[in-house]
Each structure stands twice: as structure tokens, then as C-alpha cells.
Motif scaffolding. Structure first.
Motif, mmCIF file in Angstrom:
data_model
loop_
_atom_site.group_PDB
_atom_site.id
_atom_site.type_symbol
_atom_site.label_atom_id
_atom_site.label_comp_id
_atom_site.label_asym_id
_atom_site.label_seq_id
_atom_site.Cartn_x
_atom_site.Cartn_y
_atom_site.Cartn_z
ATOM 1 N N GLU A 65 0.847 -1.198 0.000
ATOM 2 C CA GLU A 65 0.000 0.000 0.000
ATOM 3 C C GLU A 65 0.886 1.253 0.000
ATOM 4 O O GLU A 65 2.110 1.148 0.120
ATOM 5 C CB GLU A 65 -0.910 0.006 1.232
ATOM 6 N N THR A 82 5.858 3.789 0.752
ATOM 7 C CA THR A 82 5.307 2.460 0.480
ATOM 8 C C THR A 82 6.246 1.375 0.989
ATOM 9 O O THR A 82 7.412 1.345 0.590
ATOM 10 C CB THR A 82 4.997 2.261 -1.029
ATOM 11 N N ASN A 100 2.169 -3.900 -6.500
ATOM 12 C CA ASN A 100 1.205 -3.034 -5.803
ATOM 13 C C ASN A 100 1.875 -1.766 -5.268
ATOM 14 O O ASN A 100 1.281 -0.686 -5.294
ATOM 15 C CB ASN A 100 0.543 -3.786 -4.645
ATOM 16 N N LYS A 103 2.216 0.488 -8.248
ATOM 17 C CA LYS A 103 0.904 0.894 -8.757
ATOM 18 C C LYS A 103 0.212 1.874 -7.793
ATOM 19 O O LYS A 103 -0.291 2.926 -8.208
ATOM 20 C CB LYS A 103 0.040 -0.359 -8.935
ATOM 21 N N ASN A 104 0.223 1.558 -6.518
ATOM 22 C CA ASN A 104 -0.441 2.428 -5.541
ATOM 23 C C ASN A 104 0.286 3.774 -5.386
ATOM 24 O O ASN A 104 -0.351 4.796 -5.135
ATOM 25 C CB ASN A 104 -0.583 1.709 -4.198
ATOM 26 N N LYS A 107 -0.812 5.744 -8.378
ATOM 27 C CA LYS A 107 -2.207 6.159 -8.200
ATOM 28 C C LYS A 107 -2.289 7.430 -7.344
ATOM 29 O O LYS A 107 -2.963 8.409 -7.706
ATOM 30 C CB LYS A 107 -2.948 5.012 -7.497
#
Ligand code: AR6
Length: 180
Positions: A65, A82, A100, A103-104, A107
Motif C-alpha cells: 500500500e 510504500t 502493488n 501501482k499504488n 495512483k
């Protein structure tokens, strides 16, 4: 955005991420978000104690996350924290978690209208992720996100060590060759 355009917005550089004058730098943190060694320690030292104060309010963050804070005394406006995966042989969802993390982070960057972002090579220090595999995941995930979300951003992959620097340069060259 197509892959060629996305690739043209990627820069590989050697150096110290805490010196980058970008909208956001990414921190390879741990789930407490309360600092540590490696790049995390360097970012907290350069940002000053206000960063730790803001991190304390976040209540931690799971592996894969991401959370965003201000950059305080850093040249960067924001820090995206992260925790990557801890590498334990590769059969414990490590690749998915690393994907992730990238990607997070992307985002959050898009949501905050960030135009320049610098990433360290997440998990390839204390967390022990094999460097070549980590590089592929980093670059592929960032390119996919730029393409699929049509996100126009300059991405700097900043490498502290010579080994990672060479791995990233070689991989980006390979991708460019494949597109010609
Ligand atoms: N700028 C850019 N890259 C750096 C810098 C810097 N100033 N310093 C180190 N690196 P690591 P991890 C590179 O260990 O593997 C912390 O204690 C380094 O050469 O910082 O994700 C956290 O609190 C390596 O390639 O992060 C966690 O507990 C990369 O950054 C744990 O370490 C990542 O190495 C996270 O481990």
C-alpha cells in the motif's frame, strides 16, 4: 498514451533521492511508517522531524500500500511512502506486493496531479529482493500505469548503487530496442 511515449518520459539516474527537486519522491518504508535505515532513514533525516510527526498520524501502512505526506525540508513537495515486500524466496506473493507498491504510488501521484516523481529501487536493499527482477517489475508496472491511465508524468528511477544503475539502464535500452 502509447508505450513509446511512456518510455520517453522515463529517466534513469545515479544519485541520492533526497536531493531530487521533483513533485514527489517515493520512500521504501516499513509498515510502521516511523522511519528506519537505508533510503527511509536518509529521507527522514533530510526532511526533518515534521515528517515523522505527520507519519505518526497515519497509523501505519501494509506492504504494497502507499501513503502520501508533505516533503517538509526536502526539495520534493511530497513523499509517497510504500513498504515493499520482504523477499522470502519468491513464493510468498512478493512480485504481486512489489507491483502493488509501484501501482499504488502512481495512483496517489496521479490523484495529487504530480508531474515529476522519483522512485528508489524498492525492496532491493534491506528487504532483499533480487535486483533484476525488481527492476523489471518497477519499470513494467510504471509504464503500464502511464499507458492505461493516460498519465503524463516524468518518472526518474534513481539508483544509489552501480549495480542497480546498470540493471536499469540495460533494461530501459532493451525496451527501447524492442520498440524500434
Ligand atoms: N537515494 C536513493 N536510493 C537509496 C538511498 C538514497 N539516499 N539510500 C539507499 N538507497 P532500502 P528496502 C537504495 O534498504 O530494501 C528501511 O530500514 C538502496 O541502495 O533502503 O525496501 C525501511 O524502514 C536500495 O537499492 O529499502 C524498511 O525497514 C534501495 O534504496 C526497509 O529498510 C532500497 O533499499 C526497507 O527495505
Amino acid at each position: 498514451m502509447n508505450k513509446k511515449d511512456a518510455l520517453s518520459r522515463i529517466i534513469v539516474k545515479k544519485g541520492d533521492i533526497t536531493k531530487e527537486k521533483v513533485d514527489a519522491i517515493v520512500n521504501a518504508a516499513n509498515p510502521t511508517l516511523l522511519g528506519g535505515g537505508g533510503v527511509d532513514g536518509a529521507i527522514h533525516r533530510a526532511a526533518g522531524p515534521e515528517l515523522l510527526e505527520e507519519c505518526r498520524t497515519l497509523g501505519g501502512c501494509n506492504h504494497g500500500e502507499a501513503r502520501i505526506t508533505k516533503g517538509y525540508r526536502l526539495p520534493a513537495k511530497f513523499v509517497i511512502h510504500t513498504p515493499g515486500p520482504i523477499y522470502r524466496g519468491g513464493k510468498n506473493n512478493e512480485a504481486q506486493i512489489l507491483q502493488n507498491s509501484y501501482k499504488n504510488s502512481m495512483k496517489l501521484a496521479k490523484e495529487h496531479n504530480i508531474k515529476t516523481i522519483a522512485f528508489p529501487s524498492i525492496s532491493t536493499g534491506v528487504y532483499g529482493y533480487p535486483k533484476e527482477e525488481a527492476c523489471k517489475i518497477a519499470v513494467d508496472t510504471v509504464l503500464d500505469f502511464m499507458e492505461s491511465q493516460n498519465y503524463d508524468v516524468t518518472v526518474i528511477f534513481i539508483q544509489f548503487d552501480d549495480e542497480n544503475y546498470k540493471i536499469y539502464c540495460d533494461y530501459i535500452e532493451r525496451l527501447k530496442d524492442e520498440l524500434h
